[in-house]
Design a protein around this motif. Sequence first.
Motif, PDB file in Angstrom:
ATOM      1  N   MET A   1       0.830  -1.218   0.000  1.00  0.00           N
ATOM      2  CA  MET A   1       0.000   0.000   0.000  1.00  0.00           C
ATOM      3  C   MET A   1       0.862   1.266   0.000  1.00  0.00           C
ATOM      4  O   MET A   1       0.675   2.169  -0.798  1.00  0.00           O
ATOM      5  CB  MET A   1      -0.924   0.046   1.227  1.00  0.00           C
ATOM      6  CG  MET A   1      -2.287  -0.567   1.002  1.00  0.00           C
ATOM      7  SD  MET A   1      -3.100  -0.074  -0.531  1.00  0.00           S
ATOM      8  CE  MET A   1      -4.079   1.312   0.029  1.00  0.00           C
ATOM      9  N   ALA A   2       1.820   1.270   0.946  1.00  0.00           N
ATOM     10  CA  ALA A   2       2.712   2.432   1.053  1.00  0.00           C
ATOM     11  C   ALA A   2       3.426   2.662  -0.281  1.00  0.00           C
ATOM     12  O   ALA A   2       3.591   3.783  -0.737  1.00  0.00           O
ATOM     13  CB  ALA A   2       3.735   2.219   2.154  1.00  0.00           C
ATOM     14  N   GLU A   3       3.795   1.556  -0.896  1.00  0.00           N
ATOM     15  CA  GLU A   3       4.501   1.632  -2.169  1.00  0.00           C
ATOM     16  C   GLU A   3       3.593   2.247  -3.252  1.00  0.00           C
ATOM     17  O   GLU A   3       4.031   3.075  -4.048  1.00  0.00           O
ATOM     18  CB  GLU A   3       4.921   0.234  -2.590  1.00  0.00           C
ATOM     19  CG  GLU A   3       6.319   0.219  -3.168  1.00  0.00           C
ATOM     20  CD  GLU A   3       6.787  -1.172  -3.441  1.00  0.00           C
ATOM     21  OE1 GLU A   3       6.215  -1.824  -4.315  1.00  0.00           O
ATOM     22  OE2 GLU A   3       7.726  -1.614  -2.739  1.00  0.00           O
ATOM     23  N   ASP A   4       2.296   1.825  -3.227  1.00  0.00           N
ATOM     24  CA  ASP A   4       1.318   2.357  -4.183  1.00  0.00           C
ATOM     25  C   ASP A   4       1.220   3.862  -4.069  1.00  0.00           C
ATOM     26  O   ASP A   4       1.176   4.577  -5.058  1.00  0.00           O
ATOM     27  CB  ASP A   4      -0.066   1.762  -3.905  1.00  0.00           C
ATOM     28  CG  ASP A   4      -0.234   0.488  -4.716  1.00  0.00           C
ATOM     29  OD1 ASP A   4       0.720   0.136  -5.423  1.00  0.00           O
ATOM     30  OD2 ASP A   4      -1.314  -0.128  -4.627  1.00  0.00           O
ATOM     31  N   LYS A   5       1.150   4.328  -2.800  1.00  0.00           N
ATOM     32  CA  LYS A   5       1.013   5.761  -2.547  1.00  0.00           C
ATOM     33  C   LYS A   5       2.245   6.500  -3.089  1.00  0.00           C
ATOM     34  O   LYS A   5       2.126   7.512  -3.761  1.00  0.00           O
ATOM     35  CB  LYS A   5       0.868   5.998  -1.037  1.00  0.00           C
ATOM     36  CG  LYS A   5       0.421   7.398  -0.714  1.00  0.00           C
ATOM     37  CD  LYS A   5      -0.124   7.535   0.703  1.00  0.00           C
ATOM     38  CE  LYS A   5      -0.310   8.985   1.056  1.00  0.00           C
ATOM     39  NZ  LYS A   5       0.801   9.522   1.851  1.00  0.00           N
ATOM     40  N   THR A   7       4.207   5.537  -5.456  1.00  0.00           N
ATOM     41  CA  THR A   7       4.170   5.513  -6.918  1.00  0.00           C
ATOM     42  C   THR A   7       3.241   6.602  -7.424  1.00  0.00           C
ATOM     43  O   THR A   7       3.572   7.320  -8.356  1.00  0.00           O
ATOM     44  CB  THR A   7       3.688   4.135  -7.408  1.00  0.00           C
ATOM     45  OG1 THR A   7       4.462   3.163  -6.751  1.00  0.00           O
ATOM     46  CG2 THR A   7       3.859   3.990  -8.902  1.00  0.00           C
ATOM     47  N   GLN A   8       2.068   6.726  -6.753  1.00  0.00           N
ATOM     48  CA  GLN A   8       1.092   7.747  -7.165  1.00  0.00           C
ATOM     49  C   GLN A   8       1.658   9.144  -7.017  1.00  0.00           C
ATOM     50  O   GLN A   8       1.534   9.972  -7.928  1.00  0.00           O
ATOM     51  CB  GLN A   8      -0.164   7.622  -6.302  1.00  0.00           C
ATOM     52  CG  GLN A   8      -1.040   6.466  -6.719  1.00  0.00           C
ATOM     53  CD  GLN A   8      -2.477   6.907  -6.824  1.00  0.00           C
ATOM     54  OE1 GLN A   8      -2.936   7.694  -5.998  1.00  0.00           O
ATOM     55  NE2 GLN A   8      -3.179   6.425  -7.828  1.00  0.00           N
ATOM     56  N   GLU A   9       2.292   9.373  -5.876  1.00  0.00           N
ATOM     57  CA  GLU A   9       2.899  10.701  -5.646  1.00  0.00           C
ATOM     58  C   GLU A   9       3.959  10.994  -6.688  1.00  0.00           C
ATOM     59  O   GLU A   9       4.054  12.099  -7.204  1.00  0.00           O
ATOM     60  CB  GLU A   9       3.517  10.762  -4.238  1.00  0.00           C
ATOM     61  CG  GLU A   9       2.473  11.038  -3.163  1.00  0.00           C
ATOM     62  CD  GLU A   9       3.028  10.864  -1.750  1.00  0.00           C
ATOM     63  OE1 GLU A   9       4.228  10.598  -1.598  1.00  0.00           O
ATOM     64  OE2 GLU A   9       2.226  10.996  -0.806  1.00  0.00           O
ATOM     65  N   GLU A  10       4.740   9.974  -7.001  1.00  0.00           N
ATOM     66  CA  GLU A  10       5.792  10.161  -8.012  1.00  0.00           C
ATOM     67  C   GLU A  10       5.198  10.488  -9.368  1.00  0.00           C
ATOM     68  O   GLU A  10       5.712  11.335 -10.095  1.00  0.00           O
ATOM     69  CB  GLU A  10       6.652   8.904  -8.130  1.00  0.00           C
ATOM     70  CG  GLU A  10       7.833   8.933  -7.180  1.00  0.00           C
ATOM     71  CD  GLU A  10       8.541   7.601  -7.088  1.00  0.00           C
ATOM     72  OE1 GLU A  10       8.732   6.976  -8.141  1.00  0.00           O
ATOM     73  OE2 GLU A  10       8.875   7.196  -5.964  1.00  0.00           O
ATOM     74  N   LEU A  11       4.073   9.826  -9.689  1.00  0.00           N
ATOM     75  CA  LEU A  11       3.424  10.079 -10.984  1.00  0.00           C
ATOM     76  C   LEU A  11       2.908  11.508 -11.066  1.00  0.00           C
ATOM     77  O   LEU A  11       3.047  12.167 -12.089  1.00  0.00           O
ATOM     78  CB  LEU A  11       2.275   9.083 -11.212  1.00  0.00           C
ATOM     79  CG  LEU A  11       2.711   7.682 -11.628  1.00  0.00           C
ATOM     80  CD1 LEU A  11       1.537   6.727 -11.681  1.00  0.00           C
ATOM     81  CD2 LEU A  11       3.428   7.711 -12.978  1.00  0.00           C
ATOM     82  N   VAL A  12       2.297  11.988  -9.950  1.00  0.00           N
ATOM     83  CA  VAL A  12       1.787  13.365  -9.907  1.00  0.00           C
ATOM     84  C   VAL A  12       2.946  14.337 -10.079  1.00  0.00           C
ATOM     85  O   VAL A  12       2.871  15.274 -10.877  1.00  0.00           O
ATOM     86  CB  VAL A  12       1.036  13.636  -8.572  1.00  0.00           C
ATOM     87  CG1 VAL A  12       0.745  15.117  -8.400  1.00  0.00           C
ATOM     88  CG2 VAL A  12      -0.259  12.822  -8.517  1.00  0.00           C
ATOM     89  N   LYS A  13       4.032  14.070  -9.351  1.00  0.00           N
ATOM     90  CA  LYS A  13       5.204  14.941  -9.418  1.00  0.00           C
ATOM     91  C   LYS A  13       5.758  14.982 -10.853  1.00  0.00           C
ATOM     92  O   LYS A  13       6.065  16.040 -11.390  1.00  0.00           O
ATOM     93  CB  LYS A  13       6.287  14.401  -8.470  1.00  0.00           C
ATOM     94  CG  LYS A  13       7.236  15.488  -7.998  1.00  0.00           C
ATOM     95  CD  LYS A  13       8.123  14.990  -6.871  1.00  0.00           C
ATOM     96  CE  LYS A  13       9.505  15.564  -7.011  1.00  0.00           C
ATOM     97  NZ  LYS A  13      10.572  14.657  -6.669  1.00  0.00           N
ATOM     98  N   GLU A  14       5.816  13.806 -11.453  1.00  0.00           N
ATOM     99  CA  GLU A  14       6.327  13.689 -12.822  1.00  0.00           C
ATOM    100  C   GLU A  14       5.476  14.526 -13.778  1.00  0.00           C
ATOM    101  O   GLU A  14       6.000  15.234 -14.632  1.00  0.00           O
ATOM    102  CB  GLU A  14       6.248  12.219 -13.242  1.00  0.00           C
ATOM    103  CG  GLU A  14       7.364  11.780 -14.160  1.00  0.00           C
ATOM    104  CD  GLU A  14       7.354  10.276 -14.315  1.00  0.00           C
ATOM    105  OE1 GLU A  14       6.775   9.799 -15.296  1.00  0.00           O
ATOM    106  OE2 GLU A  14       7.892   9.574 -13.427  1.00  0.00           O
TER     107      GLU A  14
END
Length: 287
Positions: A1-5, A7-14
């Motif tokens: 779960m933590a990893e999913d979050k 990944t999501q944050e990284e995608l938004v940042k990207e």
Amino acid sequence: MAEDKETQEELVKEKEEKAAEYDASQIQVLEGLEAVRKRPGMYIGTTSSQGLHHLVWEIIDNGIDEALAGFASEIDVVVEPDNSITVTDDGRGIPVDIQKKTGRPALETVYTILHAGGKFGGGGYKVSGGLHGVGASVVNALSTELDVVVTRGGKRYYIDFTRGKVKTPMKIIGDAPEHEHGTKVHFVPDPDIFTETTTYDDKILVQRIRELAFLNKGLQLNFTDKRKDTAEKLSFKAEGGIREYVEFLDKGKDNLLPEPIYVEGQYKGITVEVALQYATNATPATC
Ligand code: 0RA
């Protein structure tokens, strides 16, 4: 779960970074190449000898990008007798088609519009380093003369510029064998910009070209200094990549391992390669 979050944050940042990058490139497109001549330091860092050499790195990087895309296998760098530079690659050749948006040949746009490099190949085109695709037009802006010959589709195309402005619009200068393709760029650095020196240092060029061969496994890089009476062609190619680079750097030292430790892996489309050796008498790395 933590990893999913994560990944999501990284995608938004990207996504945010991409948007910012796009805005920046649009502003610079409007500025045009006059901005580069007015404030060259903003684009190449310095107008000293280092900046002069930076022009060469930018043009080589474009050829390396074409090699990384899988289309070029050899890059030739020549210092001409008058201290101008010729870089030739055997890639696909810069596209010559007329673009809908500008009504100009893509080849012209690459050299006259800042950031044009990133527009080809879906934005992520520039990967080998340098100034993220601004290279070709910046070099053009800072050269009294820049000419390009593109070979593709059985034809040879020519265009030239002076201080970033088109002098001879793109034209066909002849036929070529159907299988031949590539890009040859020749430029003369502007002494009005490079006021300290316009003389290339062969040692600086050779050291970087050798290093680029190690960093780009399998790519052949050639160097010729035509200012010398006995101009010989030096060729660099490293099938072993950075593993060979570490061996080269550690030659003659007390190495603790019989060969470098080597690991390679991929994460989110990014490849990381590590080569490691221990030496008891390590001195600062020189190449
Ligand atoms: C994008 C698309 C294509 C070629 C290149 C870039 C290209 C750029 C440079 C810069 C120096 N050497 C280069 N070689 C190739 C070709 C696209 C196509 O053929 O459809």
